[in-house]
Design an enzyme around this catalytic site. Sequence first.
Site: not given
Length: 736
Positions: A427, A425, A626
């Site tokens: 961000t 990913d 995240d």
Amino acid sequence: MALNKNIPLFKCSVIHTMPGRVRVGCRAFQYLSKLNSKIEKNFTGMRAIKSAKINNITRNILICYDKRLTSQDEILILLREIVSKYSITVYKNERGDIGRRISQVKEVREESTEDILKRVAVNAGTLSYSLITKQNWSLISGTSMFSKFTTIPALISIGLIAPLFKTGIGSFRYSLKPNADTLTIISIISSLLLGKDVSALTIILLSDVAELLTAYTMEKTRDSIKNMIDLNEEYVWKQLEDKTVKRVSIKSIKEKDIVAIHTGEKVCVDGKVLSGVAVVDEASITGEFEPSVKRTGSYVFAGSIVKNGNVTVATEKAGDNTVVSRIIHLVEEAASKKAPIQDYADKFASYLVPFNFAFAALTYFATKSAFKALNMLIIDYSCGIKLSTATAFSAAINTAVRNGVLIKGGNYIESLSKADTLIFDKTGTLTEGRPQIVSIVSADKTIKEEDIIKIAVTAEETSSHPMAKAVMRKSGQLDIRIPKHGDIITYVGRGNETTLEGKIVKVGNKAFMEESNIDTSQLESEEEMLISRGESIIYVSFDGKLIGLIGIQDKMRDNMRKAINNLRHKGIDEIILLTGDLKEQAEIVVDKMGIDSYEAELLPENKVQAVLKVQSQGSKTVMVGDGINDAPALAYANVGVALGGSSTDAALEASDISIQGNDPMMLTSVIELSNKTMNIVRQNFGLVIGINSLGLVLSAAGVLPVFWGAVLHNSSTILVVSNSLRLLFHNMERGI
């Protein structure tokens, strides 16, 4: 073809064909039995298809078609498209099937080191007494068979193996299959029948030493996780209805109770701060080394420490429901999630047990020697093979925990060692997830950078957008006081508007400026420069004129490029970026990080489809995210890794491996650990099979006495356990 587990799930191959008729094999059909009619209707609804019938057992579909209207190649293309629509269902069902097929053979006995030490002490004491005094008195005099079972060593031997009767005899009784405990019982009883009571004690002693080493490893794993994040608190201050506080047992705290936490105390519940301000160290939970300030409305987690200040917290989770308790539970239960090689080892060991009996029978008929036949029972592969995997995975999980990495089971260690594709990913994973201002461009030399921020902050004050927060942080760094301004009007997807000194302030994207008839052409070259550097632009206008541009960028994680380069050396063939950001932003990151390919502007469900698409091509995937918006993709990857984790709950639920710190180099460290673990497991297999095979040959030839056969067999078990224990001393930072 369709029965081969190594073939990708969604690969469609022709099994048999004739004009107007084709049978196509696809492993995915095994997991689509409840959707047969729906899939068949997809075909029969077409004019060119006469019929379609799925056989889930043989994992193929028979399609009859009009060869004048379509071709076999077109049918294959259509089949791939239809089956791929159900990819999530297929992968979900496959994982459930794998879980159900986990072997039910007996696990390594979970005894504490204290219990095993007592057994070893009793055994060693008895053995020493017998060897030193050379006395072998029996409760029953004479040379009858029963007298052989009433000597001190014999009685102690029977007492020590008594717990095995339930599992050893029980297994044979209910499944008609002997296991390692069955073999141990028979070898001990046989030794006693032959009058070798000292040999029986020796077999048990060496076996217990191996068990002791294994139990020690298991306990070290539990201690590591508990030492890292255990509460070590028995009492907590509970706030009563009259606002007074009372010291009560932490076990009595329930949801909605209000607790007061003071400077120096550990937080014992998960909950929301009702009042007060405190500086809280959450390193043991989130991996963030910098303490965070908790105010009214903030959340705190059990296991964190109040460094300074006092807060009252409304309990949302207590006891076993807290994040810290769930972390401990996950690691303690990791051993139940066996790796495929561990399951294979258990099954292989169980299959070999009957062969020991067969070898013993053949040896007796060939040599007429009960002693040689007994060696066939004493020397077995099962114990060493089982311990060779269980101890290695436990030691690896222990080492990972001590370095702030939570691995939910040995199966993920093995999957990680086989991975060839890494999916990131952007961000919060490749980047820090904390946008910051890196450029400020003025449209007029008379306008200072501080003036642009001062005007921009009036319109961004109430916005929760990450870019607006970056502007607010910058104003704080420059010690700018927010001027009095009018109400803020938000235009979703465009920007914000307010008034300052009677004039209109507009802050937002370029489209917002164009809609407001604000000319941006004077800063066109500067705009292109900021975009080329990968910066997102905020346009700031005052009184109908553009006064400046603010360039914002989410900083790349330190060491991320170095980590990606190292990962390629560890066997990762392809690195992919999946992001919800714009294509332009993704391209810049791909160029900076040296990533092979990317997909941009994806929703969470689109990321899942991208992961499954890669898996359908036979790739073994690791998804790094995240743990929040990437949760679906983390769940469907072969291994989901949460790096850092701004939300511990989400990271724990979605990921298979959670790296508590924010250093991406830990990714390479975990892969190195997994590779080393699998190498040690393979070494252990070789040692057990090699040493015990040699022992069986020598015993059958009459070269190796029963006593030394027992020593050789149990020494091989101790050797592989000791080899596995090397993982406890593995240095994850240095990779050695």
